[in-house]
Write a protein that holds these residues in place. Structure first.
Motif, PDB file in Angstrom:
ATOM      1  N   MET A 275     -45.050  38.021 -11.741  1.00  0.00           N
ATOM      2  CA  MET A 275     -45.583  38.387 -10.432  1.00  0.00           C
ATOM      3  C   MET A 275     -44.847  37.598  -9.363  1.00  0.00           C
ATOM      4  O   MET A 275     -44.864  36.361  -9.380  1.00  0.00           O
ATOM      5  N   LEU A 276     -44.190  38.301  -8.459  1.00  0.00           N
ATOM      6  CA  LEU A 276     -43.403  37.623  -7.439  1.00  0.00           C
ATOM      7  C   LEU A 276     -44.129  37.510  -6.103  1.00  0.00           C
ATOM      8  O   LEU A 276     -44.004  36.501  -5.407  1.00  0.00           O
ATOM      9  N   SER A 277     -44.880  38.553  -5.740  1.00  0.00           N
ATOM     10  CA  SER A 277     -45.440  38.586  -4.394  1.00  0.00           C
ATOM     11  C   SER A 277     -46.679  39.460  -4.389  1.00  0.00           C
ATOM     12  O   SER A 277     -46.637  40.595  -4.881  1.00  0.00           O
ATOM     13  N   ARG A 278     -47.770  38.944  -3.843  1.00  0.00           N
ATOM     14  CA  ARG A 278     -49.023  39.686  -3.823  1.00  0.00           C
ATOM     15  C   ARG A 278     -49.535  39.815  -2.390  1.00  0.00           C
ATOM     16  O   ARG A 278     -49.343  38.917  -1.564  1.00  0.00           O
ATOM     17  N   THR A 279     -50.208  40.910  -2.127  1.00  0.00           N
ATOM     18  CA  THR A 279     -50.811  41.122  -0.815  1.00  0.00           C
ATOM     19  C   THR A 279     -51.694  39.938  -0.434  1.00  0.00           C
ATOM     20  O   THR A 279     -52.508  39.474  -1.229  1.00  0.00           O
ATOM     21  N   GLY A 280     -51.500  39.447   0.789  1.00  0.00           N
ATOM     22  CA  GLY A 280     -52.313  38.345   1.271  1.00  0.00           C
ATOM     23  C   GLY A 280     -51.756  36.970   0.984  1.00  0.00           C
ATOM     24  O   GLY A 280     -52.260  35.977   1.522  1.00  0.00           O
ATOM     25  N   ASP A 281     -50.712  36.881   0.111  1.00  0.00           N
ATOM     26  CA  ASP A 281     -50.065  35.581  -0.097  1.00  0.00           C
ATOM     27  C   ASP A 281     -49.483  35.086   1.227  1.00  0.00           C
ATOM     28  O   ASP A 281     -49.109  35.871   2.104  1.00  0.00           O
ATOM     29  N   ILE A 282     -49.368  33.796   1.356  1.00  0.00           N
ATOM     30  CA  ILE A 282     -48.780  33.211   2.564  1.00  0.00           C
ATOM     31  C   ILE A 282     -47.275  33.056   2.363  1.00  0.00           C
ATOM     32  O   ILE A 282     -46.821  32.400   1.417  1.00  0.00           O
ATOM     33  N   MET A 283     -46.508  33.646   3.241  1.00  0.00           N
ATOM     34  CA  MET A 283     -45.061  33.518   3.191  1.00  0.00           C
ATOM     35  C   MET A 283     -44.644  32.189   3.822  1.00  0.00           C
ATOM     36  O   MET A 283     -45.434  31.560   4.539  1.00  0.00           O
TER      37      MET A 283
ATOM     38  N   ASN B   8     -43.031  31.330   6.345  1.00  0.00           N
ATOM     39  CA  ASN B   8     -43.159  31.197   7.801  1.00  0.00           C
ATOM     40  C   ASN B   8     -44.604  31.279   8.280  1.00  0.00           C
ATOM     41  O   ASN B   8     -44.866  31.260   9.481  1.00  0.00           O
ATOM     42  N   GLY B   9     -45.551  31.384   7.333  1.00  0.00           N
ATOM     43  CA  GLY B   9     -46.964  31.423   7.690  1.00  0.00           C
ATOM     44  C   GLY B   9     -47.565  32.802   7.776  1.00  0.00           C
ATOM     45  O   GLY B   9     -48.789  32.949   7.833  1.00  0.00           O
ATOM     46  N   ASP B  10     -46.730  33.850   7.796  1.00  0.00           N
ATOM     47  CA  ASP B  10     -47.237  35.217   7.797  1.00  0.00           C
ATOM     48  C   ASP B  10     -47.816  35.557   6.432  1.00  0.00           C
ATOM     49  O   ASP B  10     -47.495  34.929   5.417  1.00  0.00           O
ATOM     50  N   LEU B  11     -48.674  36.578   6.404  1.00  0.00           N
ATOM     51  CA  LEU B  11     -49.234  37.043   5.143  1.00  0.00           C
ATOM     52  C   LEU B  11     -48.410  38.191   4.590  1.00  0.00           C
ATOM     53  O   LEU B  11     -47.892  39.027   5.347  1.00  0.00           O
ATOM     54  N   VAL B  12     -48.281  38.246   3.266  1.00  0.00           N
ATOM     55  CA  VAL B  12     -47.596  39.367   2.629  1.00  0.00           C
ATOM     56  C   VAL B  12     -48.349  40.649   2.965  1.00  0.00           C
ATOM     57  O   VAL B  12     -49.566  40.717   2.771  1.00  0.00           O
ATOM     58  N   PRO B  13     -47.655  41.657   3.492  1.00  0.00           N
ATOM     59  CA  PRO B  13     -48.334  42.894   3.903  1.00  0.00           C
ATOM     60  C   PRO B  13     -48.972  43.642   2.746  1.00  0.00           C
ATOM     61  O   PRO B  13     -48.827  43.279   1.579  1.00  0.00           O
ATOM     62  N   SER B  14     -49.647  44.715   3.099  1.00  0.00           N
ATOM     63  CA  SER B  14     -50.405  45.541   2.160  1.00  0.00           C
ATOM     64  C   SER B  14     -49.620  45.854   0.897  1.00  0.00           C
ATOM     65  O   SER B  14     -48.398  46.004   0.912  1.00  0.00           O
ATOM     66  N   SER B  15     -50.377  46.002  -0.187  1.00  0.00           N
ATOM     67  CA  SER B  15     -49.751  46.262  -1.492  1.00  0.00           C
ATOM     68  C   SER B  15     -49.297  47.698  -1.659  1.00  0.00           C
ATOM     69  O   SER B  15     -49.019  48.119  -2.780  1.00  0.00           O
ATOM     70  N   ALA B  16     -49.238  48.462  -0.575  1.00  0.00           N
ATOM     71  CA  ALA B  16     -48.717  49.842  -0.667  1.00  0.00           C
ATOM     72  C   ALA B  16     -47.204  49.788  -0.802  1.00  0.00           C
ATOM     73  O   ALA B  16     -46.466  50.405  -0.042  1.00  0.00           O
ATOM     74  N   HIS B  17     -46.737  49.026  -1.780  1.00  0.00           N
ATOM     75  CA  HIS B  17     -45.300  48.856  -1.987  1.00  0.00           C
ATOM     76  C   HIS B  17     -44.727  50.144  -2.567  1.00  0.00           C
ATOM     77  O   HIS B  17     -45.294  50.752  -3.459  1.00  0.00           O
ATOM     78  N   ASP B  18     -43.582  50.552  -2.061  1.00  0.00           N
ATOM     79  CA  ASP B  18     -42.986  51.789  -2.566  1.00  0.00           C
ATOM     80  C   ASP B  18     -41.507  51.550  -2.844  1.00  0.00           C
ATOM     81  O   ASP B  18     -41.168  50.689  -3.634  1.00  0.00           O
ATOM     82  N   GLY B  19     -40.628  52.280  -2.169  1.00  0.00           N
ATOM     83  CA  GLY B  19     -39.201  52.152  -2.464  1.00  0.00           C
ATOM     84  C   GLY B  19     -38.713  50.711  -2.357  1.00  0.00           C
ATOM     85  O   GLY B  19     -39.163  49.939  -1.514  1.00  0.00           O
TER      86      GLY B  19
END
Length: 219
Positions: free
Chosen positions: A1-9, A11-22
């Motif tokens: 697992m590399l990146s999950r919705t809501g994780d803190i990046m 720079n302090g931003d949150l990882v966007p919605s898990s609607a990951h596609d292409g």
């Protein structure tokens, strides 16, 4: 697992919605892997793509970039483009950028943008490639031997398109110079034979030029 919705990046931003596609992967420096991925959000999301320089205010989709080390540890991740809607599939270029595509025609969206995963939210990522068309964009792929792109659509009806760039050098910025967009159609059959298709029957393809000089309005 590399990146999950809501994780803190970092720079302090949150990882966007898990609607990951292409998504596409590129070789980075010192054995790293560069991942660029779409977020197929609309105008509302609990975890929107919060970019600093969005193409359109109020649009919650677009792309993030993840830099992965040799040990599969995330070194960095950040928003690389923002301000579009329903970024579904897309296509990797031969020169290390990503074409993100909007699967919608709502509120003037439905264009192709070129994202440089290592130059986040630069001017190019906010410059629509108008000659690649205005429709419910799905995916694209380039024929590296010719530099011609083939694009698909997710709507009803849907068409297969080809885009022939004016500059087929396959270099950074070449697609922004425009080109010719065409849609595929098959040779017409006599009316009496229209429903009499047979196995292995062949049809000729006619490419019809599309007028891309259209108006668009952003939200």
């Amino acid at each position: 697992m590399l990146s999950r919705t809501g994780d803190i990046m970092p720079n302090g931003d949150l990882v966007p919605s898990s609607a990951h596609d292409g998504m596409a992967a590129y070789e980075g420096e010192k054995g790293t892997t560069i991942l660029v991925r779409n977020h197929e959000n609309g105008t509302n999301s609990d975890y929107p793509v919060n970019g600093k320089k969005p193409w359109s205010a109020g649009a919650a989709g677009d792309t993030t970039t993840i830099i992965v080390g040799q040990n599969n540890k995330v070194i960095d991740q950040y928003v690389s483009s923002s301000g579009t809607i329903r970024n579904c599939a897309g296509g990797a270029t031969t020169w290390g950028t990503w074409l993100t595509m909007g699967e919608t025609r709502d509120m003037g969206h439905g264009f192709v943008f070129e994202v440089n995963p290592l130059d986040p939210e630069n001017e190019m990522s906010r410059t629509l490639i108008r000659d690649m068309g205005y429709f419910s964009q799905e995916a694209g792929h380039v024929d590296p031997s010719t530099g011609i792109w083939y694009l698909t659509e997710d709507a009803s009806p849907s068409f297969l398109y080809r885009f022939t760039p004016h500059d087929r050098s396959q270099k950074l910025g070449s697609l922004q110079k425009g080109g010719i967009l065409e849609a595929a159609s098959i040779d017409e059959l006599p009316a009496a034979s229209a429903s009499q298709f047979s196995t292995r029957q062949k049809f000729g393809i006619v490419w019809k030029k599309i007028n891309t000089e259209i108006a668009q309005t952003r939200c």
